[in-house]
Design an enzyme around this catalytic site. Structure first.
Site, PDB file in Angstrom:
ATOM      1  N   ARG B 255       0.623  -0.996   0.059  1.00 22.09           N
ATOM      2  CA  ARG B 255      -0.250  -0.051  -0.315  1.00 22.09           C
ATOM      3  C   ARG B 255       0.883   1.266  -0.182  1.00 22.09           C
ATOM      4  O   ARG B 255       1.656   1.895   0.868  1.00 22.09           O
ATOM      5  CB  ARG B 255      -0.999  -0.039   1.590  1.00 22.09           C
ATOM      6  CG  ARG B 255      -1.808   1.132   1.136  1.00 22.09           C
ATOM      7  CD  ARG B 255      -2.746   0.813   1.995  1.00 22.09           C
ATOM      8  NE  ARG B 255      -1.915   2.143   3.209  1.00 22.09           N
ATOM      9  CZ  ARG B 255      -1.957   1.365   4.526  1.00 22.09           C
ATOM     10  NH1 ARG B 255      -2.866   0.793   5.140  1.00 22.09           N
ATOM     11  NH2 ARG B 255      -1.431   1.960   5.708  1.00 22.09           N
ATOM     12  N   HIS B 259      -4.684   4.742   4.836  1.00 20.48           N
ATOM     13  CA  HIS B 259      -5.355   3.452   4.375  1.00 20.48           C
ATOM     14  C   HIS B 259      -6.590   3.912   3.638  1.00 20.48           C
ATOM     15  O   HIS B 259      -7.501   3.336   3.023  1.00 20.48           O
ATOM     16  CB  HIS B 259      -5.329   3.071   5.969  1.00 20.48           C
ATOM     17  CG  HIS B 259      -7.249   2.621   5.822  1.00 20.48           C
ATOM     18  ND1 HIS B 259      -7.280   1.012   5.497  1.00 20.48           N
ATOM     19  CD2 HIS B 259      -7.692   2.328   6.941  1.00 20.48           C
ATOM     20  CE1 HIS B 259      -8.393   0.772   5.686  1.00 20.48           C
ATOM     21  NE2 HIS B 259      -8.887   1.618   6.796  1.00 20.48           N
ATOM     22  N   TYR B 268       3.447   5.297  10.921  1.00 16.15           N
ATOM     23  CA  TYR B 268       3.700   4.333  11.007  1.00 16.15           C
ATOM     24  C   TYR B 268       4.482   3.277  10.033  1.00 16.15           C
ATOM     25  O   TYR B 268       5.210   2.544  10.353  1.00 16.15           O
ATOM     26  CB  TYR B 268       2.413   3.533  11.921  1.00 16.15           C
ATOM     27  CG  TYR B 268       1.058   3.248  10.547  1.00 16.15           C
ATOM     28  CD1 TYR B 268       1.298   2.393   9.417  1.00 16.15           C
ATOM     29  CD2 TYR B 268      -0.271   4.629  10.884  1.00 16.15           C
ATOM     30  CE1 TYR B 268      -0.037   2.710   8.608  1.00 16.15           C
ATOM     31  CE2 TYR B 268      -1.072   4.401  10.400  1.00 16.15           C
ATOM     32  CZ  TYR B 268      -0.834   3.322   8.743  1.00 16.15           C
ATOM     33  OH  TYR B 268      -1.860   3.447   8.139  1.00 16.15           O
TER      34      TYR B 268
END
Lengths: 382, 356
Positions: B255, B259, B268
């Protein structure tokens, strides 16, 4: 100029902080060109330009917090490619302004309930009120058509605490002031009382000539009210006008009207029927201190079944105190005064304590109120 | 470390630099097909970027891009046949678009307009599913119906790597195997379930091996190799249609974005991991191959990008011109016959909106 307002770019975002500007006034920008980095409570995000145009003004500098819906950037009016309609800073799509969707009541905002006193609130609002321990009877509705809005419930809930919100005052000495929380609560409670309660006030004096100098008036009044509630239970009660029920209370939770510069507070002495004079005095002293320090806790202000107002400590002999629904009665104590009386045909000076008992005639009869007042006076004169 | 299972194979046709590793599948010998795959991946990337811009300017709700994973959705979409049935999760714009779902319909969905799920040109595929892995169980039901009716169709459903930890995932695998359903599951393993990395998502070495216990076939595929995705999914669909039973495919990608628009992955995701992943992404991979094979000229490439942008801009303009749904429409798209409790709530809302 065309304002681009900060949209809700999170999920229910209230505000965001400007991190870094990537454009300055006078810059020509393309659609989707990054204008600014802003930080929300979740993320740092880049905000692109919603249109092609020239930057006229940046609303804020790095570190400034912008509320959602307030202007972030202004564009020069000319040379715009997309619609010149002002962006409303909404979450999704073009939500048109309220007029089409939400109709205001034709009489404007109604501040009190309809004559029948019926509550207009959606299930969600009723649920919220139950959660926040707010009695909908006490909420003055401001929603369309006399409905109670979420804001109405929340502001009453928060006014039950003593936390003060800063209120901005206009420069003119005569400018209207926004009511602070305690005063706002008072205004709403009194409006609700006035629109609902069938108020009758009964007045009489208690002869307290025989009292010693050390007698504690508030404690004596508390005992008298407890004794009267035992003798005549219909006044220490809750009346629910929606269900037309009367709930007579075994316990006497006495609300004490306390006057402060911020407005009226009514802390509640729980179970006065079980307390002695010292216990009552200690509680009164703690209330006084909390009033000075603005330290009332929400639980201090909840649960009253009947109210005592000792306005006579300041001045005034008789009054027509206002009953606060769902309570049924309130007792006012006026300033003591000397009176010439005839005792065995000889004039004597007696010390009199004026009592005003207001009650909701929907919930209690005149006879019950008279019996209640008599029982109080009997206790005070004992 | 979990125990590695033998027998889980990984398929790819192009190496990291876009060079063919051996013989390529037959469909990939067609130059226009390859160009089309390239166009579709670019279209989806441009679309995703534009929708994020709309969200950042207050014209769109929360949105999940497929940045870096276009090879998976474009490959699957290309492999599906018209009569197959697609049961999506929420990062499948590349599939939906090829299923004749309009870009404006996808935007309507994310913009909170339920009319977006009523696909004009596709009446059988299911709407986007936000709850994690529930769609896999729905797909089992759909595939069961197909089998019951003795139709020669396959059902395909997708989920993310996080979805494989859900009970619904295991239920679906078990049902698919037990009834030998014409079903293909594709896990889009982009290495992140919001902020939970794949390494702590499960002790299993691969997600594909979760099919072993259910007794169904599984395979890994390089999700950045659109040719491999297209081929592996085609094979699984053909098997399903011909009564060969279900397959679980784990597509390996990364990814490259957040998100969703409500996320900030920079908090993160390690920057060096992200840089490495960018070197492997699917569009560059195919572009290198096409350039090496002299299939795509610079001029053609520019033209493709321009037409993609025009198509997206056109759809966005249409989306922005839509009139909004009234608030009470939130009640309208769930039931054919509205239950009385819901009707009551709708009446309450109507009353509070229009008291007179």
């Amino acid at each position: 100029m065309i304002d681009f307002n900060l949209p809700d770019i999170g999920e229910g975002l209230q505000e965001a902080e400007i991190v870094k500007w990537l454009v300055k006034p006078g810059d020509s920008v393309e659609i989707d060109q990054v204008l600014v980095e802003i930080e929300t409570d979740k993320a740092v995000v880049e905000v692109p330009s919603p249109q092609k145009g020239t930057i006229a003004k940046l609303h804020g500098k790095p570190g400034d917090v912008i509320k959602v819906g307030n202007p972030l950037v202004s564009f020069e009016a000319e040379g715009t490619e997309v619609s010149a309609k002002e962006d409303s800073g909404t979450v999704v799509g073009k939500i048109e302004s309220g007029s089409r969707i939400i109709k205001e009541s034709p009489t404007g905002i109604s501040s009190v309930k309809s004559a029948s006193g019926s509550i207009r609130a959606t299930p969600a609002i009723r649920n919220l009120a139950a959660k926040l321990n707010v009695d909908l009877n006490q909420v003055a509705p401001t929603g369309p058509g006399g409905t109670i809005s979420k804001k109405d419930v929340e502001s009453l809930a928060s006014s039950n605490t003593t936390r003060e919100e800063p209120v901005s005052f206009s420069a003119s000495p005569n400018a209207p002031e926004g009511l602070k929380r305690a005063r706002r609560t008072m205004a709403r409670n009194m409006a609700a009382s006035h629109s609902q309660v069938a108020l009758v006030t009964l007045m009489d004096d208690a002869d307290i000539t025989h009292w010693s100098d050390k007698e504690d008036l508030t404690a004596r009044m508390a005992f008298a009210i407890a004794a009267a509630s035992r003798a005549e239970p219909s006044l220490n009660a809750f009346y629910n006008h929606e269900n037309e029920t009367l709930q007579k209370m075994k316990e006497v939770h006495l609300g004490l009207a306390v006057d402060t510069p911020d407005g009226l507070y009514v802390p509640v002495m729980k179970n006065v029927e079980k307390r002695d004079a010292t216990g009552i005095r200690n509680l009164i002293n703690s209330f006084k201190q909390k009033a000075r320090e603005k330290a009332f806790q929400p639980e201090d202000l909840k649960g009253g079944t009947i109210i005592l107002s000792n306005y006579g400590a300041i001045g005034g002999r008789y009054a027509t105190p206002m009953v606060v629904p769902p309570m049924v009665a309130i007792i006012g104590v006026g300033r003591t005064h000397q009176e010439l009386a005839l005792v065995v045909n000889r004039p004597v000076v007696r010390l009199k304590l004026p009592i005003s008992l207001s009650f909701d005639h929907r919930a209690a009869t005149g006879g019950e109120a008279s019996r209640f007042l008599s029982a109080m006076i009997k206790s005070l004169e004992a | 470390m979990g125990k590695a299972l033998s027998g889980i194979k990984t398929r790819n046709y192009l190496d990291k630099s876009g060079k063919a590793l051996g013989k390529i599948p037959k469909f990939a010998e067609d130059r226009s097909t390859l160009k089309d795959l390239y166009r579709l991946m670019n279209l989806i990337r441009i679309f995703d970027k534009k929708v994020v811009s709309l969200q950042r300017t207050g014209k769109m709700g929360t949105f999940a891009t497929s940045l870096g994973q276009e090879g998976v959705s474009v490959g699957i979409g290309h492999a599906l046949q018209k009569d197959d049935i697609f049961v999506p999760y929420y990062r499948d714009q590349g599939i939906l678009y090829q299923r004749r779902v309009k870009l404006i319909e996808i935007m309507q969905y994310w913009g909170g307009d339920e009319r977006g799920s009523r696909y004009v040109y596709n009446r059988e595929d299911l709407p986007i599913s936000i709850p994690i892995a529930t769609q896999l169980v729905h797909a089992v039901g759909v595939a069961y119906a197909v089998k019951l009716r003795k139709q020669e169709r396959a059902v395909l459903s997708t989920c993310g790597d996080g979805g494989t930890s859900e009970g619904d995932f295991y239920i679906a695998l078990n049902g698919a195997g037990t009834w030998n359903l014409p079903l293909v599951f594709v896990i889009n393993n982009n290495q992140w379930a919001i902020s939970v990395p794949r390494a702590i998502q499960t002790k299993a070495d691969t997600l594909a091996q979760k099919a072993v216990a259910a007794g169904i076939d599984s395979i890994q595929v390089d999700g950045n190799d659109v040719i491999a995705v297209r081929q592996v999914v085609s094979e699984a669909l053909a098997k399903a249609r011909s009564g060969g039973g279900p397959t679980l495919i784990e597509a390996l990608t990364y990814r490259l974005g957040d998100h969703t628009t409500a996320d900030d992955a920079s908090r993160y995701v390690d920057k060096s991991d992200l840089d490495k992943a960018w070197a492997l992404e699917p569009i560059i991979r195919l572009q290198s191959y096409l350039t090496k094979k002299r299939i795509l000229s610079k001029k053609e490439e520019k033209q493709i990008l321009e037409t993609c942008k025009e198509e997206v801009d056109q759809a966005v303009a249409e989306y922005l011109a839509l009139s909004p749904q009234p608030p009470e429409a939130i009640f309208d798209y769930q039931y054919a016959n509205m239950p009385s409790a819901l009707q009551e709530q709708k009446d309450e809302l109507n009353y509070s909106l229009h008291p007179y």
